[in-house]
Design a protein around this motif. Structure first.
Motif, PDB file in Angstrom:
ATOM      1  N   ASP A  83       0.974  -1.165  -0.097  1.00  0.00           N
ATOM      2  CA  ASP A  83       0.053   0.022   0.214  1.00  0.00           C
ATOM      3  C   ASP A  83       0.994   1.079   0.043  1.00  0.00           C
ATOM      4  O   ASP A  83       1.194   1.637   1.144  1.00  0.00           O
ATOM      5  N   GLU A  84       1.132   1.793  -1.228  1.00  0.00           N
ATOM      6  CA  GLU A  84       1.988   2.919  -1.243  1.00  0.00           C
ATOM      7  C   GLU A  84       1.547   4.241  -0.572  1.00  0.00           C
ATOM      8  O   GLU A  84       2.203   4.818  -0.027  1.00  0.00           O
ATOM      9  N   GLY A  85       0.166   4.196  -0.208  1.00  0.00           N
ATOM     10  CA  GLY A  85      -0.338   5.365   0.205  1.00  0.00           C
ATOM     11  C   GLY A  85      -0.064   5.200   1.535  1.00  0.00           C
ATOM     12  O   GLY A  85      -0.628   6.209   2.228  1.00  0.00           O
ATOM     13  N   ASN A  86       0.152   4.009   2.327  1.00  0.00           N
ATOM     14  CA  ASN A  86       0.349   3.911   3.601  1.00  0.00           C
ATOM     15  C   ASN A  86       1.675   3.369   3.865  1.00  0.00           C
ATOM     16  O   ASN A  86       1.807   2.310   4.614  1.00  0.00           O
ATOM     17  N   ASN A  87       2.679   3.965   3.341  1.00  0.00           N
ATOM     18  CA  ASN A  87       4.076   3.740   3.489  1.00  0.00           C
ATOM     19  C   ASN A  87       4.603   2.278   3.300  1.00  0.00           C
ATOM     20  O   ASN A  87       4.914   1.695   4.039  1.00  0.00           O
ATOM     21  N   TRP A  88       3.699   1.825   2.187  1.00  0.00           N
ATOM     22  CA  TRP A  88       4.115   0.561   1.722  1.00  0.00           C
ATOM     23  C   TRP A  88       3.788  -0.745   2.894  1.00  0.00           C
ATOM     24  O   TRP A  88       4.550  -1.710   2.759  1.00  0.00           O
ATOM     25  N   ALA A  89       2.753  -0.306   3.535  1.00  0.00           N
ATOM     26  CA  ALA A  89       2.470  -1.604   4.461  1.00  0.00           C
ATOM     27  C   ALA A  89       1.567  -2.612   3.714  1.00  0.00           C
ATOM     28  O   ALA A  89       1.351  -2.665   2.689  1.00  0.00           O
ATOM     29  N   LEU A  90       1.433  -3.894   4.543  1.00  0.00           N
ATOM     30  CA  LEU A  90       0.675  -4.783   3.871  1.00  0.00           C
ATOM     31  C   LEU A  90      -0.848  -4.570   4.410  1.00  0.00           C
ATOM     32  O   LEU A  90      -1.001  -4.363   5.513  1.00  0.00           O
TER      33      LEU A  90
END
Lengths: 507, 507
Positions: free
Chosen positions: B221-228
């Motif tokens: 999730d690029e919008g969420n700092n690349w989280a899963l």
């Protein structure tokens, strides 16, 4: 979407029927990786050189440290070609000074380091990223080392060698697995087939099992010093043709576990056979520097192929060498290389792409290989000590090669071909019928049963012939010639006593 | 004999239709290995970190040595996480003294070698065959090193770690390939599936291609700092189920190429997801020592899984570490290891058998790993210099991580998540529609076209986002944060000028 039928090697059927029908629901607990779901090809892999008998030797060694009931005080490890571990061989000063210098260049400031070592260290580091062995190297290996290897090959064969065709790898094993991988095609009706000698070095059977390939076994001619017999090659290939698509042929010269050095004539005929059947030649030549018997000479497959002229000199092959073997025995370095000969240029691009995914082989292993392949020259400061250390090792190996063959042949019921090269003897043993039946009732190969008894009663650890494959009905074991001369003599005497008592026990 | 139907990953169909119908008679000349007969899975492999753009960079470097027309005088290699090669990082004295001492123990006689180094060298060599790094090690690696690694892990996590579960390997890549191999089963109707992040480190896609496995791609999730994102994991898995048998899940933390450090909460949810779907966890934690952003903290998958208690603490997983990464960056050593957690004991026997066929990983790489994992302690003679060298490197990395994110975000049309960990920034670039269309007409990924232009016009070598996979319609590139601060600033300014002119050119 295409669905392709693919067939497994015959000896996989047991595993297939087990793994193929198990559903994930049947697994115990909530496990993601069980014996039922493990890659069935992994289960097929066998590797005797570090198999159960060697594991047992390790257990015994631990017990020997405390109070124990074994009739011996040490295990003699004659199971593996590991020069430094096997007794009396110390590392070559020149190699270690060079690698230490590459590791910690500050050392070069000391006056204890010979000037030729210093300039070799500088030359190598000047082409490393950041002048450090800690940088990734080119995927194929450091260019200067590949140039030196090409020069070594050119000197050996009298034919050009191109550094772009040289690939450094993590021990020859790594390179061999890469090359065999290229020859696989699991999309066809039949699996890919690779011809391997029997007896063979078990890396080959292990790799072919892992890849789901078909092993086309050709028997070496024990009665003719383990030479390759062309009629036998034809038979093996013919019989395999409805079971696989033959793609390549492995030759191990000098032989492992068999210790023969092939004659020039034999190599020529093998090349003609490979050409006739369009087989890729996998030339395992890691023992090229280990030729002991006076009159024996190593001929490389590349030189022979080139000497034969067209059309043979256009055949594709790979030749392997290793830092682990020779007389320096730097096994732990995992240095090794292969030369690709007459490879299609598009295929070469694919090889480079494939190996780049693991970035490069160990730079320290590359440095060890560099030292081995380009030793000090006469007149250089390191030369005299190097020459002296080399002679000592080479002479001892020659002495032991002769000794071991002679001693084993002096034991009743044992026959041993001369140890012409490599570092092994592979004596044939006649086992009593009762012992064979007993072993079979225990679900053991008869020579494995024999070798386990030998270990338990004498501490001698050798590898059963069955671990290398052998002609049906014959029994052998492989021993290295590496333990010190005194130990080797002692070992054969212990063996003699054991063998005679074994014959009596199972008469 | 059983014939099993096996299906290939969908993206192989092109190759299958090509390779499946070609007969050996159609091959050009008398060749045994051509593009037509080459293993079709090898053709599928791609590895962008050493791909065409990096090959071109090498060509340019050669041309720069003579007279040339490039508007720059050096290539800035920001394509690979190679600390020593990238500019201003020299090897850590303690590591190199230790390895040099193990290589050439004569050095220990010198008073220049600190006493703690000497005793460490003696301790390691005392458990090597013949007291030499030149002996083969145990297949899993030298026991003393495995004990030290287990102690390191135990210290990190507060949970026991068993040296019997530690496996030294030739760089983490080698270990990752071994573990993924265990999860393959090509005998089933559908190929084995492994979940991989997108963007991912291309070793994973390369390995899965080579093994004929199915790549279950989940988007970070690029919008969420690349989280899963757990919903995204469910979507990816669900959509794959008619195409493969899902077996495992790869998580890269800290992220490569994305530079994120996962939150504890995110890791917990990922573990619950893997448990629900019975997936083997492949935890790529090679950047565990590279955490730069204040407030970020590395949580290991093992610790989190143990903290969660039953049933999660019985899940099977493998965690990887490497000598190449961290702040010491000894890439060339190819040192690395993995810990197997909660592995079935019979499966473990199979793993040991499988790895023994290549005997052992490089002893020098093992020695480097040993030095890294067990550094000098306060009070020991080597400690002060070690501490000083470490601080210098760690502080520079922290500074550059902050700098790079900030600078890229200052360029119009570029967005870059903070570089929390690892050694990469993965900025997103908005490309003009005309440039995208032009690239496609040239059969190139738009960001590959962009990166080639960047290289030709500025000498900056970075890797296109398409080499790591990315969300459809987005474009990125990966740059390391390794060049010296001055060079990094210079690089971003050159990049800014190039980018604005590129936008103008393709408006």
């Amino acid at each position: 979407m295409l669905a392709i039928r693919c067939r497994l090697p015959i000896n996989s059927s047991r595993i297939v029927s087990a793994a193929g029908v198990i559903t994930r629901k049947e697994q115990k607990r909530h496990a993601s990786l069980t014996m039922e779901t493990l890659n069935p090809l992994v289960k097929e892999v066998e590797y005797a050189v570090r198999g159960p008998i060697v594991i047992r030797a390790g257990e015994i060694e631990k017990k020997l440290k405390g109070s124990h009931n074994f009739p011996f005080d040490r295990v003699i490890r004659a199971n593996i070609g590991d020069c430094h571990a096997s007794g009396n061989q110390v590392p070559i000063t020149y190699i270690r000074q060079f690698v230490a210098g590459c590791t910690y260049p500050e050392l070069m400031k000391s006056s204890n380091f010979p000037s030729d070592i210093k300039s070799r260290v500088e030359r190598l580091l000047s082409v490393c990223g950041g002048k450090s062995l800690g940088a990734y190297t080119e995927s194929q290996g450091i260019i200067t080392i590949r140039e030196d290897i090409a020069a070594y090959i050119q000197q050996r064969d009298g034919y050009p060698s191109d550094p772009n065709n040289i690939y450094l790898c993590n021990g020859a094993s790594d390179g061999i697995k890469t090359i065999i991988k290229l020859l696989m095609n699991n999309n066809l009706e039949k699996p890919s087939g690779i011809m391997i000698p029997v007896p063979q070095y078990p890396l080959y059977s292990a790799t072919l099992s892992e890849y789901g390939a078909y092993q086309i076994e050709y028997y070496l001619d024990e009665g003719n010093n383990w030479a390759l017999n062309i009629d036998e090659l034809e038979r093996a290939l013919n019989q395999s043709k409805d079971r696989c698509v033959p793609r390549g042929m492995v030759i191990i010269n000098p032989g492992n576990p068999t210790g023969q050095v092939l004659s020039r004539d034999n190599i020529e005929n093998v090349i003609r056979f490979a050409h006739k059947h369009q087989l890729f030649i996998v030339a395992d030549e890691v023992y090229q520097e280990n030729v002991h018997l006076p009159g024996s000479k190593f001929f490389s497959f590349k030189k022979t192929l080139m000497d034969l002229g067209a059309p043979y000199n256009q055949m594709e092959m790979a030749s392997f060498h290793s830092a682990s073997k020779g007389w320096h025995g730097e096994c732990g370095s995992r240095g090794g290389y292969y030369e690709l000969i007459n490879i299609d240029k598009d295929v070469r691009v694919q090889v480079n792409k494939l190996i780049s995914a693991c970035l490069c082989s160990t730079a320290w292993g590359q440095a060890v290989m560099a030292a081995i392949i380009n030793p000090p020259k006469e007149g250089e400061p390191s030369y005299e000590l190097y020459k002296q250390e080399r002679s000592a090792v080479v002479n001892r190996l020659r002495e032991k090669a002769e000794l071991v063959g002679r001693l084993f042949n002096s034991v009743e019921g044992v026959q041993c071909n001369p140890v012409m090269g490599a570092m092994y003897a592979f004596p044939r043993i006649e086992l009593p019928k009762k012992a064979i039946e007993h072993a079979k009732s225990k679900n053991m190969a008869p020579d494995a049963f024999y070798c386990f008894q030998l270990l338990e009663k004498t501490g001698i650890c050798v590898v059963p012939g069955s671990g290398f494959k052998q002609s049906p009905g014959t029994h052998h074991f492989r021993t290295t010639i590496l333990p010190p001369v005194d130990q080797m003599k002692d070992m054969v005497e212990k063996f003699r006593t054991f063998h005679l008592s074994f014959l009596r026990e199972w008469k």
